[in-house]
Structures are given as C-alpha cells and as structure tokens.
Design a protein around this motif. Sequence first.
Motif, short mmCIF file in Angstrom:
data_model
loop_
_atom_site.label_atom_id
_atom_site.label_comp_id
_atom_site.label_asym_id
_atom_site.label_seq_id
_atom_site.Cartn_x
_atom_site.Cartn_y
_atom_site.Cartn_z
N THR A 32 0.79 -1.23 0.00
CA THR A 32 0.00 0.00 0.00
C THR A 32 0.83 1.29 0.00
O THR A 32 0.28 2.36 -0.20
CB THR A 32 -0.93 0.02 1.22
N GLN A 33 2.12 1.19 0.23
CA GLN A 33 2.95 2.38 0.32
C GLN A 33 4.15 2.26 -0.62
O GLN A 33 4.75 1.20 -0.74
CB GLN A 33 3.43 2.60 1.77
N SER A 34 4.49 3.36 -1.26
CA SER A 34 5.57 3.34 -2.26
C SER A 34 6.89 3.88 -1.71
O SER A 34 7.82 4.15 -2.47
CB SER A 34 5.15 4.16 -3.48
N THR A 35 6.99 4.03 -0.40
CA THR A 35 8.18 4.63 0.21
C THR A 35 9.29 3.60 0.48
O THR A 35 10.38 3.97 0.89
CB THR A 35 7.82 5.31 1.54
N TYR A 36 9.00 2.32 0.24
CA TYR A 36 9.98 1.27 0.54
C TYR A 36 10.54 0.68 -0.75
O TYR A 36 9.81 0.43 -1.70
CB TYR A 36 9.34 0.16 1.38
N ARG A 37 11.87 0.42 -0.75
CA ARG A 37 12.52 -0.14 -1.93
C ARG A 37 12.41 -1.67 -1.98
O ARG A 37 12.66 -2.28 -3.01
CB ARG A 37 13.99 0.27 -1.96
N GLY A 38 12.06 -2.27 -0.87
CA GLY A 38 11.96 -3.72 -0.81
C GLY A 38 11.73 -4.17 0.63
O GLY A 38 11.53 -3.36 1.54
N ILE A 39 11.81 -5.48 0.85
CA ILE A 39 11.53 -6.05 2.16
C ILE A 39 12.50 -5.54 3.21
O ILE A 39 12.10 -5.08 4.29
CB ILE A 39 11.57 -7.60 2.11
N LEU A 40 13.81 -5.60 2.91
CA LEU A 40 14.81 -5.20 3.90
C LEU A 40 14.70 -3.72 4.23
O LEU A 40 14.88 -3.31 5.39
CB LEU A 40 16.22 -5.53 3.39
N ASP A 41 14.41 -2.90 3.22
CA ASP A 41 14.24 -1.46 3.45
C ASP A 41 13.03 -1.20 4.34
O ASP A 41 13.07 -0.35 5.24
CB ASP A 41 14.07 -0.74 2.12
N CYS A 42 11.95 -1.96 4.12
CA CYS A 42 10.74 -1.83 4.94
C CYS A 42 11.02 -2.24 6.38
O CYS A 42 10.62 -1.55 7.32
CB CYS A 42 9.62 -2.69 4.35
N VAL A 43 11.72 -3.35 6.55
CA VAL A 43 12.07 -3.81 7.90
C VAL A 43 12.95 -2.79 8.60
O VAL A 43 12.73 -2.44 9.78
CB VAL A 43 12.78 -5.18 7.83
N SER A 44 13.96 -2.30 7.88
CA SER A 44 14.91 -1.34 8.46
C SER A 44 14.23 -0.04 8.88
O SER A 44 14.43 0.45 10.00
CB SER A 44 16.01 -1.04 7.43
N LYS A 45 13.40 0.52 8.02
CA LYS A 45 12.73 1.79 8.33
C LYS A 45 11.70 1.61 9.44
O LYS A 45 11.53 2.50 10.29
CB LYS A 45 12.07 2.35 7.07
N THR A 46 11.01 0.48 9.45
CA THR A 46 10.03 0.23 10.50
C THR A 46 10.72 0.16 11.86
O THR A 46 10.27 0.77 12.84
CB THR A 46 9.26 -1.08 10.24
N TYR A 47 11.81 -0.57 11.92
CA TYR A 47 12.54 -0.71 13.19
C TYR A 47 13.15 0.63 13.61
O TYR A 47 13.12 1.00 14.80
CB TYR A 47 13.63 -1.76 13.06
N LYS A 48 13.70 1.38 12.65
CA LYS A 48 14.36 2.66 12.96
C LYS A 48 13.37 3.67 13.53
O LYS A 48 13.67 4.36 14.51
CB LYS A 48 15.00 3.22 11.69
N HIS A 49 12.19 3.75 12.94
CA HIS A 49 11.23 4.79 13.34
C HIS A 49 10.26 4.34 14.43
O HIS A 49 9.72 5.17 15.16
CB HIS A 49 10.44 5.26 12.11
N GLU A 50 10.03 3.03 14.54
CA GLU A 50 8.98 2.57 15.45
C GLU A 50 9.41 1.49 16.44
O GLU A 50 8.65 1.12 17.33
CB GLU A 50 7.79 2.04 14.64
N GLY A 51 10.62 0.97 16.24
CA GLY A 51 11.10 -0.07 17.14
C GLY A 51 10.39 -1.40 16.90
O GLY A 51 9.66 -1.57 15.92
N ILE A 52 10.57 -2.32 17.83
CA ILE A 52 9.95 -3.64 17.72
C ILE A 52 8.43 -3.54 17.67
O ILE A 52 7.77 -4.31 16.96
CB ILE A 52 10.38 -4.54 18.91
#
Length: 287
Positions: A32-52
């Motif tokens: 639903t969102q175009s801000t992620y380049r792939g799975i690892l980028d999504c995981v990395s940004k989620t953890y960086k901004h929101e934690g576990i």
Amino acid sequence: MPFVEFIAGWISGAVGLVVGHPMDTMKVRLQTQSTYRGILDCVSKTYKHEGINGFFKGMSFPVLSIAISNSVAFGSYSNALDYLTQSEYTDRSQGNPISLTAVYMAGSFSGATQVVVSAPIDLVKVRLQTQIRTGEKYRGPMHCLAVILKEEGPRGLFRGMGALALRDVPCFGLYFLPYEFFCRLLTEAGKPPGTFAVLVAGGIAGVVTWACATPMDVVKARLQLSGTGGLAYRSVLDCVRVSMREEGLRFFFKGLLLNSIRAFPVNAVTFLSYESLMRTMTSRALD
C-alpha cells in the motif's frame, strides 16, 4: 459435535496470527505504500522509526477477533464436509477417503461464510498496520472503529469486502485442497496423519493459497485504504485499472515473497494446533 471445530479453529487461528503478524505488517506496507525499496528497506525503516512495536501494530484486536473468523472458517469447513460426505471428523481423521471435490466445495463455503465476519476486522488491522508513529490517526482498534463509523458510516466498515470475497471464496477452497492431498500422500492408509505430515501439508497449503491470493490481496488492501489520504478507488475494477496504469502488472505481486515466506510456518502451526485440539477434544467427548 458441531461446535468443537469452531473452538479448535478459534485457538489455532490466534496461534497462527501471533506467529505471522510481523511479516503480515511488512506485507501490507509494501502493498500500500511506495516509500519502501523492498523487504529489507521496509524492515529497516520500521525498526528505525517505530522499534519492535512497529512490527506488531494492529495485532491486539485481530488476535482475538481474527480468531473468530478463523473459527468460522474451520468450523464451517468441517461441518460442510460432514454434510457433503456424511462423515464425522473422527472418521476422516482415520484416513477414510473423501472426495477432493467435496473438499474444495466445503473450503469455498467456509471462505464465503467468514467474509462478513472478517471484513471489518481486516479493515481495522490494515488501517493500524499502515500508520507510522509521526502521523497516527488512530489510537487503537476501538478508536479506529469509532473513527471509521463517524467518517464513513456503517458501510465504511465493509470497505474492500468485494475484493476480500473474490480472494477468500476460491482461495479457501484451494487452501484445504492441498492440505488434504499432502496429508494423504504422507500418511499410511488407515492411519491418522502424524505431526510431520500435518506440518508439511499445512505449510504447503498456505504457500499455494497465498501465491494465488496475493493479487486480490493487494487490491483489497488498497481499497481498504482508499480515501484515507492516498488514492481513492471507486471499485475493484477501478483499483486494478489505476494500479496497472501507474505500476504495470507487477503491482499484482507486491508482497508475494513475504506472503509465501510467512505462509509456511503460520499455516503449518495453525493446522497442527487445529488437528491436535480436535483430536484431544473429540477423544474426550467420546470417553
């Protein structure tokens, strides 16, 4: 014992949900969102901004409520199969042959019955999963429900239900079909399927089903978010048309890898929990 299947489905659904929710969150965000380049980028940004906690957004509500839809799905399937084959669960668990056509029909029926129950639950889950900490509109599942009712009315709770039905009715039939097939393949005639057979058959069933369900899963998720700040779609066909125009055919397969990775352990655990609970409860009821 028509209600035993519903109880076993409820508990096994909750177990499977907890196992797979972090990957489900990543899948929804990629779809639903175009801000992620792939799975690892999504995981990395989620953890960086929101934690576990970011990986478990939206889980508290469906861990109880999606268990209800899973209960309806498994209960409807088992009881429909009882009706179509004139056999009980205890008969089938001993390896008595049943028609794969009946399996598909019972599975499709279970998919249809649980759509109405799961549509509002899935809508809330998706809305909560796609929030980021800096722009949270909903404070929790109940607040999300209240806001949807206030801004979109009762019909808003069923946004995307058409796509959900197009996903679940055929795919629930497909869900139980490979499970039954591989259970038979890995089990000696006349014996109940063992732990290994159930785990492998359940995992394969999940992967096969989600491979087929992913295109409509993407459409469903986009319709559920329609008008909440991004694009607004008028219908399933409009969503498909606009998405294909902007992204090409690849939009249908967003989240496919995550769906497949998540599907094996989640459905292996779900089926094992269901079968174990059914055997325990039916054996006690017969004592």
